[in-house]
Design an enzyme around this catalytic site. Structure first.
Site, PDB file in Angstrom:
ATOM      1  N   THR A 108      40.126  72.456  76.377  1.00 21.91           N
ATOM      2  CA  THR A 108      40.627  73.102  75.153  1.00 21.91           C
ATOM      3  C   THR A 108      39.506  73.952  74.573  1.00 21.91           C
ATOM      4  O   THR A 108      38.511  73.425  74.054  1.00 21.91           O
ATOM      5  CB  THR A 108      41.093  72.059  74.124  1.00 21.91           C
ATOM      6  OG1 THR A 108      42.123  71.270  74.723  1.00 21.91           O
ATOM      7  CG2 THR A 108      41.647  72.736  72.880  1.00 21.91           C
ATOM      8  N   LYS A 145      47.545  75.813  72.658  1.00 20.78           N
ATOM      9  CA  LYS A 145      46.957  74.471  72.570  1.00 20.78           C
ATOM     10  C   LYS A 145      46.321  74.249  71.193  1.00 20.78           C
ATOM     11  O   LYS A 145      46.430  73.176  70.608  1.00 20.78           O
ATOM     12  CB  LYS A 145      45.928  74.290  73.693  1.00 20.78           C
ATOM     13  CG  LYS A 145      45.156  72.982  73.666  1.00 20.78           C
ATOM     14  CD  LYS A 145      46.037  71.759  73.879  1.00 20.78           C
ATOM     15  CE  LYS A 145      45.464  70.497  73.290  1.00 20.78           C
ATOM     16  NZ  LYS A 145      44.418  69.838  73.993  1.00 20.78           N
ATOM     17  N   LYS A 170      36.667  69.711  66.794  1.00 19.65           N
ATOM     18  CA  LYS A 170      36.412  71.006  67.452  1.00 19.65           C
ATOM     19  C   LYS A 170      37.689  71.848  67.487  1.00 19.65           C
ATOM     20  O   LYS A 170      37.678  73.045  67.200  1.00 19.65           O
ATOM     21  CB  LYS A 170      35.879  70.724  68.865  1.00 19.65           C
ATOM     22  CG  LYS A 170      35.757  71.893  69.805  1.00 19.65           C
ATOM     23  CD  LYS A 170      36.836  71.973  70.869  1.00 19.65           C
ATOM     24  CE  LYS A 170      37.025  70.753  71.713  1.00 19.65           C
ATOM     25  NZ  LYS A 170      38.078  70.867  72.721  1.00 19.65           N
TER      26      LYS A 170
HETATM   27  P1  NA7 Z   1      35.014  63.639  77.487  1.00 18.52           P
HETATM   28  O1  NA7 Z   1      35.499  62.296  77.930  1.00 18.52           O
HETATM   29  O2  NA7 Z   1      34.069  63.737  76.344  1.00 18.52           O
HETATM   30  O3  NA7 Z   1      34.387  64.341  78.791  1.00 18.52           O
HETATM   31  C1  NA7 Z   1      33.722  65.580  78.684  1.00 18.52           C
HETATM   32  C2  NA7 Z   1      33.400  66.125  80.060  1.00 18.52           C
HETATM   33  O4  NA7 Z   1      32.734  67.384  79.900  1.00 18.52           O
HETATM   34  C3  NA7 Z   1      32.454  65.235  80.881  1.00 18.52           C
HETATM   35  O5  NA7 Z   1      32.782  65.338  82.245  1.00 18.52           O
HETATM   36  C4  NA7 Z   1      31.101  65.890  80.588  1.00 18.52           C
HETATM   37  O6  NA7 Z   1      30.118  65.630  81.538  1.00 18.52           O
HETATM   38  C5  NA7 Z   1      31.503  67.347  80.611  1.00 18.52           C
HETATM   39  N1  NA7 Z   1      30.510  68.216  79.952  1.00 18.52           N
HETATM   40  C6  NA7 Z   1      30.159  68.231  78.649  1.00 18.52           C
HETATM   41  N2  NA7 Z   1      29.231  69.169  78.403  1.00 18.52           N
HETATM   42  C7  NA7 Z   1      28.987  69.759  79.600  1.00 18.52           C
HETATM   43  C8  NA7 Z   1      28.114  70.808  79.997  1.00 18.52           C
HETATM   44  N3  NA7 Z   1      27.320  71.435  79.116  1.00 18.52           N
HETATM   45  N4  NA7 Z   1      28.102  71.169  81.303  1.00 18.52           N
HETATM   46  C9  NA7 Z   1      28.914  70.528  82.197  1.00 18.52           C
HETATM   47  N5  NA7 Z   1      29.774  69.538  81.879  1.00 18.52           N
HETATM   48  C10 NA7 Z   1      29.801  69.157  80.589  1.00 18.52           C
HETATM   49  O7  NA7 Z   1      36.225  64.601  77.094  1.00 18.52           O
HETATM   50  P2  NA7 Z   1      37.772  64.479  77.442  1.00 18.52           P
HETATM   51  O8  NA7 Z   1      37.916  64.256  78.903  1.00 18.52           O
HETATM   52  O9  NA7 Z   1      38.440  63.557  76.489  1.00 18.52           O
HETATM   53  O10 NA7 Z   1      38.264  65.943  77.034  1.00 18.52           O
HETATM   54  C11 NA7 Z   1      38.048  67.063  77.866  1.00 18.52           C
HETATM   55  C12 NA7 Z   1      38.769  68.259  77.284  1.00 18.52           C
HETATM   56  O11 NA7 Z   1      40.194  68.001  77.169  1.00 18.52           O
HETATM   57  C13 NA7 Z   1      38.328  68.673  75.889  1.00 18.52           C
HETATM   58  O12 NA7 Z   1      38.354  70.075  75.793  1.00 18.52           O
HETATM   59  C14 NA7 Z   1      39.359  68.036  74.985  1.00 18.52           C
HETATM   60  O13 NA7 Z   1      39.463  68.719  73.744  1.00 18.52           O
HETATM   61  C15 NA7 Z   1      40.620  68.074  75.805  1.00 18.52           C
HETATM   62  P3  NA7 Z   1      29.170  64.297  81.417  1.00 18.52           P
HETATM   63  O14 NA7 Z   1      30.002  63.190  82.034  1.00 18.52           O
HETATM   64  O15 NA7 Z   1      28.924  64.080  79.933  1.00 18.52           O
HETATM   65  O16 NA7 Z   1      27.953  64.634  82.167  1.00 18.52           O
END
Ligand code: NA7
Length: 287
Positions: free
Chosen positions: A95, A170, A238
């Site tokens: 999102t 969304k 957010k």
């Molecule tokens: P989560 O459970 O907080 O997971 C966030 C994911 O995003 C997780 O895989 C993180 O990797 C990844 N992440 C966060 N920052 C980065 C950066 N800078 N680079 C690469 N990957 C990153 O969120 P949800 O699964 O509940 O939600 C995901 C989306 O769906 C969000 O937009 C919601 O609003 C709806 P990590 O494991 O921390 O290394």
């Protein structure tokens, strides 16, 4: 068809498992590499970088936190942009705001790739059950090719036209949900402080025109102050922030949303960022 998946958080976990269950060949990457282990056990291939996933896949799906994370995944060294080439598809299901989505789409298509944004409505359980609602905008040929994968992850997919339309849809949907949750928590708190039974309140709500799964599922959790984490509060806040920015762009007053956003901001400040978005109740009860 070879698929890739980037981002194995709460949402990505359920979605990637459903792609594997549907029999797709899947290559996965997550910034915190240890989260890939259960997927390797279930038959996926783990890649060291996002670029490697894109190189190994016909279509790569991603779902990460927010616009900053989507940008980092695409534009950082060994990111999606480094791996993209002629005809390959990239579907960002995070999102994010339309501007970020367009920026990513333009960069990828300039290298011959195809881009679709496809944020989802639904949280942890619908992601695990494969019952998400997918809101897509962008390359129609990619949408058509991704249809079988969407069927594995969701119960409904909508093609909404150009890049930006899925992202904006969304934000509108989640803005409504955030305002509903804040109003619901205010009602629960008011009932309690006025000496009413919140169980009776939930019964009354469920019997009438306001009956809905969110009140039904979250009501008892709010009563018990045991929120769990289906949809992190920091992500809801957010979404409210991004919806308010969209309202600014098109000169739509969003008084109710802006007011609810203040409660979500306060809940973040109270330390509830990583709890479920229903934990906005904490901020409302202490107001
Ligand atoms: P989560 O459970 O907080 O997971 C966030 C994911 O995003 C997780 O895989 C993180 O990797 C990844 N992440 C966060 N920052 C980065 C950066 N800078 N680079 C690469 N990957 C990153 O969120 P949800 O699964 O509940 O939600 C995901 C989306 O769906 C969000 O937009 C919601 O609003 C709806 P990590 O494991 O921390 O290394």
């Amino acid at each position: 068809m070879k698929l890739g998946f980037l981002g194995l958080g709460i949402m990505g976990t359920g979605m990637a498992h459903n792609l594997l269950k549907a029999g797709f060949s899947l290559t996965v990457y997550n910034r915190t590499a240890s989260k890939c282990a259960p997927f390797v056990e279930a038959g996926a291939t783990q890649a060291d970088t996002a670029a490697d996933v894109v190189r190994a896949s016909d279509i790569t799906f991603a779902i990460v936190s927010d616009p900053e994370a989507s940008r980092a995944l695409c534009f950082s060294e060994n990111g999606v942009l480094d791996g993209i080439s002629e005809g390959k598809g990239y579907v960002d299901m995070s999102t994010i705001n339309a501007e970020t989505s367009k920026e990513i789409g333009e960069a990828l298509t300039a290298k011959g790739g195809r881009y679709l944004e496809a944020p989802v409505s639904g949280s942890k359980k619908p992601a695990a059950d494969g019952t998400l609602i997918i809101l897509a905008g962008g390359d129609k040929s990619l949408y058509d090719e991704a249809e079988k994968a969407f069927e594995a992850m969701g119960k409904k997919a909508l093609y909404l036209g150009e890049v930006g339309n899925g992202a904006n849809m969304k934000l509108v949907v989640n803005m409504i949900m955030g305002a509903m949750m804040a109003g619901f928590c205010e009602g629960m708190s008011l009932a309690e402080k006025a000496g009413l039974s919140t169980t009776d309140l939930l019964d009354v709500l469920d019997a009438g025109a306001m009956s809905n799964p969110m009140f039904r599922i979250k009501g008892p959790l709010i009563q018990q102050e045991s929120f769990g984490v289906a949809f992190p509060l920091k992500h809801m806040q957010k979404d409210m922030r991004l919806a308010i920015a969209l309202g600014d762009q098109v000169a739509q007053p969003l008084s109710t949303c802006a007011s609810a956003n203040e409660s979500f901001k306060k809940a973040r400040a109270l330390g509830a960022a990583d709890e479920d978005f229903s934990a906005v109740s904490k901020a409302i009860k202490t107001s």
